[in-house]
Write a protein that holds these residues in place. Structure first.
Motif, PDB file in Angstrom:
ATOM      1  N   UNK A  21      32.749  42.086  43.222  1.00  0.00           N
ATOM      2  CA  UNK A  21      33.595  42.678  42.312  1.00  0.00           C
ATOM      3  C   UNK A  21      33.309  44.197  42.282  1.00  0.00           C
ATOM      4  N   UNK A  22      34.467  45.043  41.818  1.00  0.00           N
ATOM      5  CA  UNK A  22      34.172  46.452  41.700  1.00  0.00           C
ATOM      6  C   UNK A  22      33.100  46.753  40.716  1.00  0.00           C
ATOM      7  N   UNK A  23      32.736  45.807  39.700  1.00  0.00           N
ATOM      8  CA  UNK A  23      31.738  46.106  38.797  1.00  0.00           C
ATOM      9  C   UNK A  23      30.250  45.903  39.523  1.00  0.00           C
ATOM     10  N   UNK A  24      30.322  44.982  40.128  1.00  0.00           N
ATOM     11  CA  UNK A  24      28.948  44.415  40.902  1.00  0.00           C
ATOM     12  C   UNK A  24      28.723  45.512  41.823  1.00  0.00           C
ATOM     13  N   UNK A  25      29.547  46.041  42.470  1.00  0.00           N
ATOM     14  CA  UNK A  25      29.267  47.299  43.776  1.00  0.00           C
ATOM     15  C   UNK A  25      29.087  48.519  42.899  1.00  0.00           C
ATOM     16  N   UNK A  26      29.703  48.979  41.620  1.00  0.00           N
ATOM     17  CA  UNK A  26      29.298  49.946  40.862  1.00  0.00           C
ATOM     18  C   UNK A  26      27.647  49.849  40.420  1.00  0.00           C
ATOM     19  N   UNK A  27      27.504  48.577  39.837  1.00  0.00           N
ATOM     20  CA  UNK A  27      26.237  48.455  39.151  1.00  0.00           C
ATOM     21  C   UNK A  27      25.236  48.700  40.287  1.00  0.00           C
ATOM     22  N   UNK A  28      25.332  48.112  41.462  1.00  0.00           N
ATOM     23  CA  UNK A  28      24.366  48.083  42.609  1.00  0.00           C
ATOM     24  C   UNK A  28      24.216  49.558  42.970  1.00  0.00           C
ATOM     25  N   UNK A  29      25.356  50.356  43.056  1.00  0.00           N
ATOM     26  CA  UNK A  29      25.179  51.751  43.400  1.00  0.00           C
ATOM     27  C   UNK A  29      24.384  52.545  42.384  1.00  0.00           C
ATOM     28  N   UNK A  30      24.399  52.174  41.100  1.00  0.00           N
ATOM     29  CA  UNK A  30      23.973  53.021  39.999  1.00  0.00           C
ATOM     30  C   UNK A  30      22.353  52.589  40.220  1.00  0.00           C
ATOM     31  N   UNK A  31      22.209  51.234  40.200  1.00  0.00           N
ATOM     32  CA  UNK A  31      20.774  50.665  40.490  1.00  0.00           C
ATOM     33  C   UNK A  31      19.982  51.597  41.491  1.00  0.00           C
ATOM     34  N   UNK A  32      20.607  51.687  42.635  1.00  0.00           N
ATOM     35  CA  UNK A  32      19.973  51.946  43.733  1.00  0.00           C
ATOM     36  C   UNK A  32      19.724  53.697  43.517  1.00  0.00           C
TER      37      UNK A  32
ATOM     38  N   UNK B 237      21.114  45.844  47.565  1.00  0.00           N
ATOM     39  CA  UNK B 237      21.449  46.269  48.987  1.00  0.00           C
ATOM     40  C   UNK B 237      22.218  45.245  49.515  1.00  0.00           C
ATOM     41  N   UNK B 238      22.026  44.167  49.346  1.00  0.00           N
ATOM     42  CA  UNK B 238      22.978  42.997  49.809  1.00  0.00           C
ATOM     43  C   UNK B 238      24.246  43.069  49.286  1.00  0.00           C
ATOM     44  N   UNK B 239      24.443  43.244  47.939  1.00  0.00           N
ATOM     45  CA  UNK B 239      25.718  43.322  47.362  1.00  0.00           C
ATOM     46  C   UNK B 239      26.421  44.372  48.230  1.00  0.00           C
ATOM     47  N   UNK B 240      25.960  45.553  48.351  1.00  0.00           N
ATOM     48  CA  UNK B 240      26.655  46.619  48.962  1.00  0.00           C
ATOM     49  C   UNK B 240      27.139  46.277  50.338  1.00  0.00           C
ATOM     50  N   UNK B 241      26.008  45.679  51.064  1.00  0.00           N
ATOM     51  CA  UNK B 241      26.671  45.132  52.447  1.00  0.00           C
ATOM     52  C   UNK B 241      27.501  44.306  52.398  1.00  0.00           C
ATOM     53  N   UNK B 242      27.633  43.234  51.599  1.00  0.00           N
ATOM     54  CA  UNK B 242      28.988  42.340  51.355  1.00  0.00           C
ATOM     55  C   UNK B 242      29.896  43.109  51.157  1.00  0.00           C
ATOM     56  N   UNK B 243      30.074  44.037  50.325  1.00  0.00           N
ATOM     57  CA  UNK B 243      31.348  45.108  50.094  1.00  0.00           C
ATOM     58  C   UNK B 243      31.648  45.763  51.202  1.00  0.00           C
TER      59      UNK B 243
END
Length: 276
Positions: free
Chosen positions: A231-242, A269-275
């Motif tokens: 989801x958009x929120x999951x991608x944003x959270x992953x980017x914020x964490x990294x 990182x896996x979340x961003x790859x899936x995105x």
């Protein structure tokens, strides 16, 4: 040839050539099935359909070989040998070996990329050796054939969840694939109208590490793709964490009240790859 696995793989009977293109268009890869989906008297016609769609104009096959899997019959059967003879006249070099039970069976498939379908007791027990075979690119597990091989009657309980033996098989195949750097494909969901149940199972497959899930009906593809798309929120959270990890510059740090270390960063990182 680089094979494109994608999250949603769709089975299509090999004796229904009118469905080949539609299946390919609606999925990430199509599995043209010469095994269970085709009755014994129709297998010859099914092989003929695969050859016929290659055409004689020199324009190449209707199906993209980089997005096509041919499920062939089990090793040691007469149909297996005939399937290989048929494929020798095609550009298709990615096969799914039904009822894979040992690494030795894979030697006859030298020159092919193999998705080993472990769906018997022997296949599950030997999954690590099968995953180690150099021509194996992925492992898939099957619930119904497994329970049949054990003399059981159903892979699922009344509430729809898998029985313990099926869950053990699912985990065994996933772990064997991961141990040898191969992809893992989750089994089909046979209750076609239950898209909510499929979505829940697909989301668990994503979270567990399965790279794909097989579908038996085009209506299932969207649910599987949705499960694999963060989801958009999951991608944003992953980017914020990294970004926070880069700023922290340490191996372990605290973020939003959680302890963060290497494995958690790999999840992001896996979340961003899936995105992507």
């Amino acid at each position: 040839m680089t094979f494109v696995m994608g999250p949603a793989l769709l089975f299509c009977p090999a004796d229904r050539p009118e469905r080949f293109q539609k299946a390919a268009e609606r999925s990430d890869a199509v599995i043209v099935d010469l095994e269970d989906a085709v009755a014994a008297p129709d297998k010859k016609r099914a092989r003929g359909a695969i050859l016929a769609q290659l055409g004689s104009s020199g324009e190449g096959p209707e199906l993209d070989p980089s997005r096509t899997i041919i499920r062939i019959n089990p090793a040691g059967t007469e149909d297996f040998e005939i399937d290989l003879h048929c494929l020798a006249h095609t550009p298709y070099r990615t096969v799914m070996l039904a009822k894979t039970e040992s690494a030795e069976q894979l030697r006859a498939l030298d020159g092919f990329h193999v998705i080993a379908l472990c769906e018997t007791a022997a296949g599950i027990v030997n999954a690590p050796a099968i995953a180690a075979a150099p021509n194996v690119v992925a492992l898939m597990w099957g619930a119904e054939d497994l329970l049949a091989s054990l003399g059981g009657t159903s892979s699922r309980k009344d509430d729809g969840g898998y029985r313990a033996v099926a869950l053990h098989a699912r985990s065994s195949v996933l772990l064997a694939a991961g141990a040898f750097g191969k992809e893992a494909v989750d089994a089909v969901y046979v209750n076609i109208p239950d898209l909510d149940g499929l979505g829940e199972e697909a989301r668990d497959a994503v979270a567990s590490g399965f790279s794909s899930k097989a579908c038996i009906h085009p209506s299932q593809v969207a649910a599987v793709r949705a499960a694999y798309a963060p989801s958009v929120d999951e991608v944003a959270a992953a980017r914020e964490l990294l970004e926070a990890a880069r700023a922290a510059g340490t191996g372990v740090f605290q973020f939003h009240g959680r302890m963060i270390d290497g494995p958690i960063l790999k999840h992001a990182e896996a979340t961003l790859r899936k995105a992507r």
